[in-house]
Design a protein around this motif. Structure first.
Motif, PDB file in Angstrom:
ATOM      1  N   SER A  17      -5.057  73.061   8.138  1.00  0.00           N
ATOM      2  CA  SER A  17      -4.217  72.438   9.080  1.00  0.00           C
ATOM      3  C   SER A  17      -5.320  71.525  10.057  1.00  0.00           C
ATOM      4  N   VAL A  18      -6.419  71.496   9.772  1.00  0.00           N
ATOM      5  CA  VAL A  18      -7.319  70.681  10.439  1.00  0.00           C
ATOM      6  C   VAL A  18      -7.355  69.249   9.752  1.00  0.00           C
ATOM      7  N   GLU A  19      -7.184  68.162  10.383  1.00  0.00           N
ATOM      8  CA  GLU A  19      -7.509  66.601   9.825  1.00  0.00           C
ATOM      9  C   GLU A  19      -8.880  66.585   8.821  1.00  0.00           C
ATOM     10  N   GLY A  20      -8.580  66.373   7.739  1.00  0.00           N
ATOM     11  CA  GLY A  20      -9.881  66.073   6.869  1.00  0.00           C
ATOM     12  C   GLY A  20     -10.210  67.409   6.033  1.00  0.00           C
ATOM     13  N   ASN A  21      -9.729  68.713   6.389  1.00  0.00           N
ATOM     14  CA  ASN A  21     -10.231  69.788   5.565  1.00  0.00           C
ATOM     15  C   ASN A  21      -9.294  69.706   4.276  1.00  0.00           C
ATOM     16  N   LYS A  22      -9.862  69.901   3.291  1.00  0.00           N
ATOM     17  CA  LYS A  22      -9.116  69.998   1.768  1.00  0.00           C
ATOM     18  C   LYS A  22     -10.047  71.287   0.978  1.00  0.00           C
ATOM     19  N   LEU A  23      -9.489  71.708  -0.136  1.00  0.00           N
ATOM     20  CA  LEU A  23      -9.870  72.679  -0.986  1.00  0.00           C
ATOM     21  C   LEU A  23     -10.808  71.916  -2.021  1.00  0.00           C
ATOM     22  N   GLU A  24     -11.941  71.823  -1.515  1.00  0.00           N
ATOM     23  CA  GLU A  24     -13.015  71.166  -2.450  1.00  0.00           C
ATOM     24  C   GLU A  24     -13.850  72.428  -2.969  1.00  0.00           C
ATOM     25  N   SER A  25     -14.884  72.020  -3.968  1.00  0.00           N
ATOM     26  CA  SER A  25     -15.591  73.276  -4.590  1.00  0.00           C
ATOM     27  C   SER A  25     -16.139  74.333  -3.636  1.00  0.00           C
ATOM     28  N   ALA A  26     -16.521  73.989  -2.354  1.00  0.00           N
ATOM     29  CA  ALA A  26     -17.296  75.005  -1.406  1.00  0.00           C
ATOM     30  C   ALA A  26     -16.014  75.726  -0.834  1.00  0.00           C
ATOM     31  N   GLU A  27     -14.997  75.331  -0.761  1.00  0.00           N
ATOM     32  CA  GLU A  27     -13.905  76.054  -0.204  1.00  0.00           C
ATOM     33  C   GLU A  27     -13.378  77.004  -1.111  1.00  0.00           C
ATOM     34  N   LEU A  28     -13.102  76.572  -2.271  1.00  0.00           N
ATOM     35  CA  LEU A  28     -12.792  77.192  -3.572  1.00  0.00           C
ATOM     36  C   LEU A  28     -13.596  78.489  -3.870  1.00  0.00           C
ATOM     37  N   ASN A  29     -15.133  78.206  -3.818  1.00  0.00           N
ATOM     38  CA  ASN A  29     -15.982  79.460  -3.968  1.00  0.00           C
ATOM     39  C   ASN A  29     -15.838  80.373  -2.813  1.00  0.00           C
ATOM     40  N   ALA A  30     -15.606  79.626  -1.800  1.00  0.00           N
ATOM     41  CA  ALA A  30     -15.661  80.620  -0.453  1.00  0.00           C
ATOM     42  C   ALA A  30     -14.380  81.523  -0.593  1.00  0.00           C
ATOM     43  N   ILE A  31     -13.299  80.944  -1.147  1.00  0.00           N
ATOM     44  CA  ILE A  31     -11.892  81.864  -0.885  1.00  0.00           C
ATOM     45  C   ILE A  31     -11.846  82.673  -2.166  1.00  0.00           C
ATOM     46  N   GLY A  32     -12.318  82.309  -3.292  1.00  0.00           N
ATOM     47  CA  GLY A  32     -12.269  83.099  -4.478  1.00  0.00           C
ATOM     48  C   GLY A  32     -10.704  83.009  -4.971  1.00  0.00           C
ATOM     49  N   GLY A  33     -10.519  83.417  -6.304  1.00  0.00           N
ATOM     50  CA  GLY A  33      -9.350  83.631  -7.096  1.00  0.00           C
ATOM     51  C   GLY A  33      -8.253  84.513  -6.604  1.00  0.00           C
ATOM     52  N   PRO A  34      -8.601  85.490  -6.440  1.00  0.00           N
ATOM     53  CA  PRO A  34      -7.542  86.393  -5.817  1.00  0.00           C
ATOM     54  C   PRO A  34      -6.888  85.940  -4.291  1.00  0.00           C
ATOM     55  N   ASN A  35      -7.802  85.511  -3.423  1.00  0.00           N
ATOM     56  CA  ASN A  35      -7.111  84.921  -2.219  1.00  0.00           C
ATOM     57  C   ASN A  35      -6.419  83.552  -2.238  1.00  0.00           C
ATOM     58  N   LEU A  36      -6.931  82.849  -3.226  1.00  0.00           N
ATOM     59  CA  LEU A  36      -6.321  81.580  -3.550  1.00  0.00           C
ATOM     60  C   LEU A  36      -5.132  81.575  -3.902  1.00  0.00           C
ATOM     61  N   CYS A  37      -4.523  82.497  -4.664  1.00  0.00           N
ATOM     62  CA  CYS A  37      -3.130  82.947  -5.352  1.00  0.00           C
ATOM     63  C   CYS A  37      -2.429  83.133  -4.077  1.00  0.00           C
ATOM     64  N   SER A  38      -2.898  83.371  -2.953  1.00  0.00           N
ATOM     65  CA  SER A  38      -1.895  83.725  -1.638  1.00  0.00           C
ATOM     66  C   SER A  38      -1.144  82.449  -1.323  1.00  0.00           C
TER      67      SER A  38
END
Length: 514
Positions: free
Chosen positions: A412-433
């Motif tokens: 919800s923060v302007e400019g934030n998106k799911l880049e590689s660093a975010e994807l690694n931090a979130i992980g697959g199981p949480n990404l599915c949410s």
């Protein structure tokens, strides 16, 4: 930099690779300690000449497809280089292990079992093992990770034990100490009969197992409470005994703790926080809680929190609530969340925080797991390291609804998106949410440079979105259909499997056939 959070190290490595991502440059520029942060897609560029310089971390990410361009002698060196123990062990998956074996199976030293990684030995053709040499084979196999077998090849684990019994002359469930030593990690998969009847050294071997089944745990409890030469009779058990039992108590039934009632006061000095919480919960659950509105156990201060007995001086949850002020929580949040483990107590800690600035969100730790979606919506989550701290799996599993709330708050923060660093931090199981719309906004580059994500719990529509992105992301980088398959494999499902065959003609189990 090495003391920086993992997410910061990932960003640092990404910046290095943006300058030069050739194999030689990666080895030269990326510190060995950060090699695990190298996105797997870049590991295709290594050449034969650079293999000898690879660290354990880089070897772990080296794909089997890459060895197709390497001379046979170099491949064998690569396989042998993966024979490392302890913290340097190279963690490999089944596709890599089967490929490695098939690449070395014709070598004259194939039966020099001490030259190759124990995990590779799991996939050996047992016909290569002579009866005169089988004991040596199983000795070298003892350190292998038997959990690496997929469901399709799990029959090999059973076959290995059958072969071990024939080799070692095991005809009953009464294993000797010598046999247990040779079997090693294979003991983690023995049934209760072996645990009950074998030499008691099997208990020490079971301590190293990643998990115990209910039947195994019951057998261990029977052996322990029946008395052993190391732990003696249950009536003599002390705090020292409890510590020496390691993680066994976490698998035991509630009546196991009856043996420690008389020394329950000793739990305060137990340095293993998680175990203390479990044991205290098992014992104190039998005590009737009193409703108290006034603090009579002593006001909790900074000095109290740093005391080694905190929070075990407050066995009554109502006293903990009454004696803990919001100001103390705010000023000592990180220490409190490191020492408090029970969910009910963590909820009290969280309830004391009316507003949570971002630097405190980063240290919520296990307390973040007991939050509500409404509470999360009041938090400041603007930085990727805040997102990473909330997604940290060491804090415990995250409910999908909470994972979605955290990710949504960050996006919800302007400019934030799911880049590689975010994807690694979130992980697959949480990404599915998150919703399919959110997944659809992930760029090809972000998915390509991210770690392999376990999205097996995603719904078919979400899996399809990720698959389409992955297919486009890796098609241009992969030099062979097998490599493409390996990269997109985490995003495959029944809905996408048919589609895959039109792009990757190689059989899904290509690694087993190479």
């Amino acid at each position: 930099m090495m003391s920086a959070p993992n997410i910061v190290q990932q960003i640092f490595v990404t910046q290095i690779l943006s300058v030069n991502s050739t194999g030689e440059a990666i080895i030269q520029n990326v510190p060995d300690e950060m090699a695990t942060e190298i996105p797997r897609v870049f590991l295709q560029s290594f050449t034969a000449g650079s293999i000898t310089n690879l660290s354990s971390s880089v070897l772990q990410g080296f794909t089997c497809t890459s060895v197709r361009t390497i001379e046979k002698a170099q491949v064998k060196k690569l396989v042998k280089a993966c024979r490392r123990k302890g913290t340097d062990k190279v963690k490999l998956v089944e596709s890599q292990l089967t490929c490695m074996f098939n690449r070395i199976r014709g070598e004259p030293d194939i039966t020099s079992f001490d030259l190759f990684p124990p995990d590779v030995l799991l996939y050996y053709d047992y016909s290569l093992v002579s009866q005169s040499n089988c004991s040596f084979y199983f000795e070298q196999l003892s350190d292998a990770d038997f959990s690496v077998f997929s469901s399709e090849l799990s029959y090999k684990r059973t076959a290995l034990f059958d072969n071990a019994r024939n080799c070692l002359g095991i005809t009953t469930t009464n294993l000797t100490k010598a046999q247990i030593t040779v079997l090693g990690n294979m003991c983690c998969y023995l049934n209760a009969s072996y645990i009950l009847n074998s030499d008691e050294s099997i208990l020490e071997k079971l301590k190293t197992c990643p998990d115990l089944s209910a039947a195994q745990a019951a057998a261990v409890q029977t052996r322990l409470t029946g008395g052993t030469s190391r732990y003696r009779l249950a009536s003599t058990w002390t705090e020292t005994t409890l510590r020496n039992l390691d993680t066994f108590p976490l698998y035991m039934s509630s009546d196991f703790y009856d043996n420690f009632d008389k020394v329950s006061h000793c739990f305060k000095n137990d340095p293993i926080g998680a175990m203390k919480a479990e044991i205290r919960q098992s014992i104190s659950s039998r005590l009737k809680r009193q409703t108290v509105t006034e603090c009579t156990a002593g006001v909790i201060t900074k000095v109290t929190i740093y005391n080694t007995t905190f929070p075990f001086d407050y066995p009554n949850i109502n006293q903990f609530n009454s004696c803990l002020s919001a100001a103390v929580v705010r000023d000592n949040l990180e220490v409190i969340t490191q020492k408090v483990h029970q969910q009910d107590y963590l909820k009290i800690v969280l309830s004391k925080l009316t507003t949570v600035p971002e630097d405190q969100v980063q240290v919520l730790g296990p307390a973040s797991r007991v939050a509500s979606a409404d509470q999360i919506n009041t938090w400041n989550i603007t930085q990727v390291d805040t997102l990473a701290s909330l997604m940290d799996t060491t804090n415990g599993p995250l409910d999908p609804s909470l994972a979605k709330a955290i990710i949504s708050k960050y996006l919800s923060v302007e400019g934030n998106k799911l880049e590689s660093a975010e994807l690694n931090a979130i992980g697959g199981p949480n990404l599915c949410s998150v919703n399919t719309e959110v997944l659809g906004n992930i760029s090809q580059q972000s998915l390509r440079e991210a770690n392999a994500l376990d999205v097996s719990n995603c719904t078919s529509d979400k899996l399809k979105v990720l698959f389409n992105i992955a297919l486009q992301a890796f098609q241009t980088n992969s030099r062979a259909s097998v490599a493409l398959y390996q990269f997109i494999q985490p995003y495959l499902g029944e809905q996408t499997h048919t589609h895959t065959h039109t792009h990757t003609p190689t059989h899904p189990h290509a690694n087993l056939q190479q």
